[in-house]
Design a protein around this motif. Sequence first.
Motif: not given
Length: 344
Positions: A48-54, A118-124
């Motif tokens: 339910a927390n799914f998100w992407t930086p885009f 991995v998503v967190h790291n991509q967000s940086y």
Amino acid sequence: MKLQERKLYDVTAPNASTGIINGESSNVLNWDDVRFPWAYPLYKNMLANFWTPFEINMSNDVRQYDLLESHEKEAFDKIIGLLAFLDSIQTDYSMQVARYLTDSSLSALMTVLSFQEVVHNQSYSYVLSSVTTKSKQDEIFEYWKHDSVLRERNDFIAQGYEAFVSNPTPQTFLESIVYDVILEGLNFYSGFSFFYNLARNQKMVSTSTMINYINRDEQLHVHLFANIFKELLRENPELNTPENHKFVQRTFTKAAELEINWAKYIIGDKIQGIDIDELEAYIKFMANKRVNELGVERPFEGYRSNPMRWIKIYEDVNSGKTDFFEQKSRQYTKVSTDNGFDDL
């Protein structure tokens, strides 16, 4: 006793595992036939927390980054560098853990956790590529190697993980979980407070929105590892010793000391809106909170309530609420009443 890796499949074993480690399992995942009743609800919360930086429009932050004061920009860059290091090793550590968890549902949760890191790291990378040059981004991702204060606190976590990876036993596994809860439940929090303080001053709001999403994920990760820790002690009572309880307290005390040193170094009295004494008390409060979640007596006398109450509005995002940062309707799942900043 060494930890045994989970078998790829086992036709003689049940689907629901016989133990959290060194048990038997077919390795076939049936969410209606798992050992731990908390596993499936946690899985649904993580999804339910799914998100992407885009999803996040960085245009305002692009304009504001160069307008930050010099000490704000330095803190912004170095904290991003810290977070990039922590989430990078966390991705690998969680995959190492997955190899030794007998239960296939816990292995599945580790897979989701690894993906989120991995998503967190991509967000940086996404933040930095939006607001600064490629050469500056590369410099920021190198900070962890050369900054002595940053290196000291990162090595503390990495060495705890390395002890487990190089010698996987029930004892080193238990100890590594303590370091994990420190990483996900304590090491991020002075950094989070910096970004939330920027947001309440209408600075770098999009970056702070992304930090809020990461913060929600990390709360669930702490919840997962705290459950694993307690199940490990329950199923292996020889690990539930006064010595191991003291190890938890001692390790969190040292971690809090390193986090406070980092906060004084990177934030100090330079950031308007953050009182360093309050931040030190907040770090000790969070250390007490995390140790208590592991079922161990808190290491710091007092520090039972959050001294930085203003963070709560940035931290708590419930289903149906308007997003504080973006002021638009978003549907979130409330993680748990245990994950807020209530008094201990």
